[in-house]
Design a protein around this motif. Structure first.
Motif, PDB file in Angstrom:
ATOM      1  N   GLY A 100      37.989  83.102  71.688  1.00 14.20           N
ATOM      2  CA  GLY A 100      37.806  81.995  72.617  1.00 14.20           C
ATOM      3  C   GLY A 100      39.069  81.727  73.424  1.00 14.20           C
ATOM      4  O   GLY A 100      39.031  81.575  74.638  1.00 14.20           O
ATOM      5  N   LEU A 101      40.203  81.696  72.714  1.00 10.35           N
ATOM      6  CA  LEU A 101      41.473  81.459  73.405  1.00 10.35           C
ATOM      7  C   LEU A 101      41.751  82.577  74.401  1.00 10.35           C
ATOM      8  O   LEU A 101      42.187  82.328  75.522  1.00 10.35           O
ATOM      9  CB  LEU A 101      42.623  81.379  72.387  1.00 10.35           C
ATOM     10  CG  LEU A 101      42.683  80.139  71.505  1.00 10.35           C
ATOM     11  CD1 LEU A 101      43.814  80.259  70.492  1.00 10.35           C
ATOM     12  CD2 LEU A 101      42.864  78.877  72.339  1.00 10.35           C
ATOM     13  N   ALA A 102      41.469  83.830  73.989  1.00  9.31           N
ATOM     14  CA  ALA A 102      41.750  84.970  74.862  1.00  9.31           C
ATOM     15  C   ALA A 102      40.907  84.920  76.140  1.00  9.31           C
ATOM     16  O   ALA A 102      41.323  85.398  77.185  1.00  9.31           O
ATOM     17  CB  ALA A 102      41.515  86.282  74.122  1.00  9.31           C
ATOM     18  N   MET A 103      39.702  84.318  76.049  1.00  5.81           N
ATOM     19  CA  MET A 103      38.865  84.197  77.243  1.00  5.81           C
ATOM     20  C   MET A 103      39.486  83.237  78.254  1.00  5.81           C
ATOM     21  O   MET A 103      39.164  83.276  79.438  1.00  5.81           O
ATOM     22  CB  MET A 103      37.481  83.627  76.903  1.00  5.81           C
ATOM     23  CG  MET A 103      36.564  84.463  76.040  1.00  5.81           C
ATOM     24  SD  MET A 103      36.137  86.076  76.678  1.00  5.81           S
ATOM     25  CE  MET A 103      35.612  85.728  78.332  1.00  5.81           C
ATOM     26  N   GLY A 104      40.326  82.318  77.757  1.00  4.22           N
ATOM     27  CA  GLY A 104      40.927  81.322  78.641  1.00  4.22           C
ATOM     28  C   GLY A 104      40.451  79.906  78.353  1.00  4.22           C
ATOM     29  O   GLY A 104      40.733  78.985  79.101  1.00  4.22           O
ATOM     30  N   PHE A 105      39.713  79.736  77.243  1.00  5.98           N
ATOM     31  CA  PHE A 105      39.320  78.381  76.837  1.00  5.98           C
ATOM     32  C   PHE A 105      40.540  77.653  76.280  1.00  5.98           C
ATOM     33  O   PHE A 105      41.385  78.270  75.638  1.00  5.98           O
ATOM     34  CB  PHE A 105      38.265  78.438  75.727  1.00  5.98           C
ATOM     35  CG  PHE A 105      36.870  78.748  76.197  1.00  5.98           C
ATOM     36  CD1 PHE A 105      36.161  77.864  76.996  1.00  5.98           C
ATOM     37  CD2 PHE A 105      36.251  79.932  75.821  1.00  5.98           C
ATOM     38  CE1 PHE A 105      34.867  78.148  77.412  1.00  5.98           C
ATOM     39  CE2 PHE A 105      34.955  80.227  76.232  1.00  5.98           C
ATOM     40  CZ  PHE A 105      34.271  79.330  77.028  1.00  5.98           C
ATOM     41  N   SER A 106      40.624  76.334  76.499  1.00  8.26           N
ATOM     42  CA  SER A 106      41.649  75.549  75.827  1.00  8.26           C
ATOM     43  C   SER A 106      41.237  75.412  74.363  1.00  8.26           C
ATOM     44  O   SER A 106      40.093  75.690  74.005  1.00  8.26           O
ATOM     45  CB  SER A 106      41.737  74.156  76.455  1.00  8.26           C
ATOM     46  OG  SER A 106      40.536  73.452  76.191  1.00  8.26           O
TER      47      SER A 106
END
Lengths: 217, 242
Positions: free
Chosen positions: A123-129
């Motif tokens: 999730g973080l790698a996708m760009g989600f906070s």
């Protein structure tokens, strides 16, 4: 004497109102308890030690107390805190929400830990906070995993609402008791209460196993 | 495009990365290999800030990954990443897996995001799988969906962390083929892998790591011809014999 069904029918509206109060208490405690419980769970998992210690302290403290004590306590304490007398219903509502929050916190924390660790990274790698990862990725999966436990807790909660008897809130059991005393028909009333609880809780637990099969990941 | 300068990282006293410097230019494909525990995955996770590092600097498209002022989520949304275990979101179907990040992060409309997802799925040969859930797909299919999900964000570079290690042998090629096509389209790629066939076909450079350090960083021909370090020679002889 015999078993007099008439006395039940005669007071059916009053009893039904009592049942509604029980449902209201249960639902409010679930919603409020889960909201606060989710916050507590996220605090408990925080890397900032003081935040996690505060939440941990709260949870351990409330889980060490008997529910009935918490209810008494808020009954006498809340008016002192807010500075004016409040009705018994509000005080038990606050007590239930805060008490259940401690239990929901632990259920939610276990649910969050049950989600694969790599999901947070993905999730973080996708760009989600971090908060968005929680909201869109982790919590929906955690909720599915903890659905059976959450609903089981809700069923226990529904049974536990009968404790409000001690401060005189007119829930289902208290209402039945009042009717039983005024009509001198305790056997009819208590039997009816038992059957009602049995039917509702049994139906709910059937629902739990259905949902479990449907939403299992 | 991606530049690492003297990056070091410690877990307590254990040094995971030891003064690593590496530059990947636009359109370049760099394969990173080495024995397990050599720090390959950690290295590429430093490139999008998934792993913090204590020393050195990393720049992606001119933006410092380690700087406090950097908007990391925004930077990450421009770097695609593919994981060993796919990490698709199991509670969403394939289409939503690819569409949701576009909607929530890039503020694309639902129709636009889904159209993009469908186009990418078609390119991956997965058009028929759009409504399925990840658990209903094979590993190879899941990994291709994961690649599509990353590409849907229009990344400037792609990071691959052992993308075929968790796959059954017969599925490895379907994933590698997609990666080869991507490389041939000019995507900037950092790929941690043991697939030397892939390296031979499309890599510009091969980086060999051992014990947290970059031991060798050479053009592909040079690396497979005569690796300079003994350690790389040993490694190659071990994985190329069968």
């Amino acid at each position: 004497m015999g078993f007099d069904v008439g006395v039940l029918l005669q007071h059916k509206e009053l009893l039904f109102q009592g049942l509604i109060v029980s449902f209201q208490l249960t639902l409010s405690a679930i919603v409020g308890g889960m909201l606060i419980g989710t916050c507590l769970a996220m605090m408990r998992m925080s890397r900032i030690w003081i935040v996690s210690a505060l939440a941990g302290g709260y949870v351990n403290f409330l889980r060490s107390l008997p529910l009935i004590l918490v209810i008494f306590w808020f009954y006498v304490l809340t008016p002192k805190i807010v500075g004016h007398p409040i009705d018994a219903y509000s005080s038990v509502l606050i007590a239930f929400i805060l008490f259940e929050a401690a239990y929901y916190c632990e259920i939610i924390r276990a649910g969050i830990s049950s989600v694969k660790r790599g999901q947070v990274q993905a999730g973080l790698a996708m760009g989600f906070s971090y908060l968005s990862v929680m909201r869109y990725v982790i919590l929906p999966q955690a909720l599915r995993n903890m659905l059976p436990v959450l609903l089981t807790q809700a069923i226990i909660m529904f049974q536990d609402t009968s404790i409000v008897y001690v401060v005189g809130v007119r829930d289902f059991l208290t209402t039945a008791d009042v009717v039983a005393n005024s009509t001198n028909r305790p056997i009819e009333l208590y039997t009816m209460v038992a059957i009602t609880y049995l039917v509702i809780c049994f139906a709910a637990s059937q629902l739990v196993s259905r949902l479990q099969r449907r939403y299992a990941l | 495009m991606i530049e690492m300068r003297h990056v070091s990282k410690w877990y307590n006293v254990f040094r995971v990365l030891d003064d690593c410097s590496l530059t990947i230019s636009k359109g370049e494909v760099v394969v990173i290999c080495g024995p397990s525990g050599s720090g390959k995955s950690t290295l590429i996770k430093c490139m999008n800030g998934l792993e913090a590092f204590q020393k050195g600097e990393v720049f992606v498209d001119g933006i410092s990954v380690g700087a406090r002022s950097t908007n990391l989520p925004k930077l990450r949304s421009r770097i695609g990443m593919v994981f060993q275990n796919f990490e698709l979101f199991p509670h969403m179907n394939v289409l939503k897996n690819i569409a949701l990040p576009q909607i929530k992060i890039l503020n694309r409309s639902r129709a636009e995001a889904e159209a993009r997802a469908e186009k990418l799925l078609a390119r991956m040969g997965l058009k028929a799988q759009a409504e399925k859930f990840p658990a209903q797909l094979s590993g190879g299919q899941q990994q291709r969906v994961a690649i599509a999900r990353a590409l849907a964000m229009d990344p400037v570079a792609m990071l691959f962390d052992e993308p075929t290690s968790a796959l059954d042998p017969e599925m490895i090629n379907e994933v590698l083929d997609v990666m080869v096509a991507l490389a041939q389209d000019g995507m900037t790629m950092a790929v941690v892998t043991h697939e030397m066939g892939f390296a031979r076909r499309v890599a510009n450079r091969v980086v060999f790591m051992d014990q947290g350090a970059i031991v060798e960083d050479a053009a592909k021909e040079e690396f497979f011809g005569t690796p300079r370090s003994d350690r790389a020679q040993q490694f190659l002889s071990k994985i190329l014999t069968h």
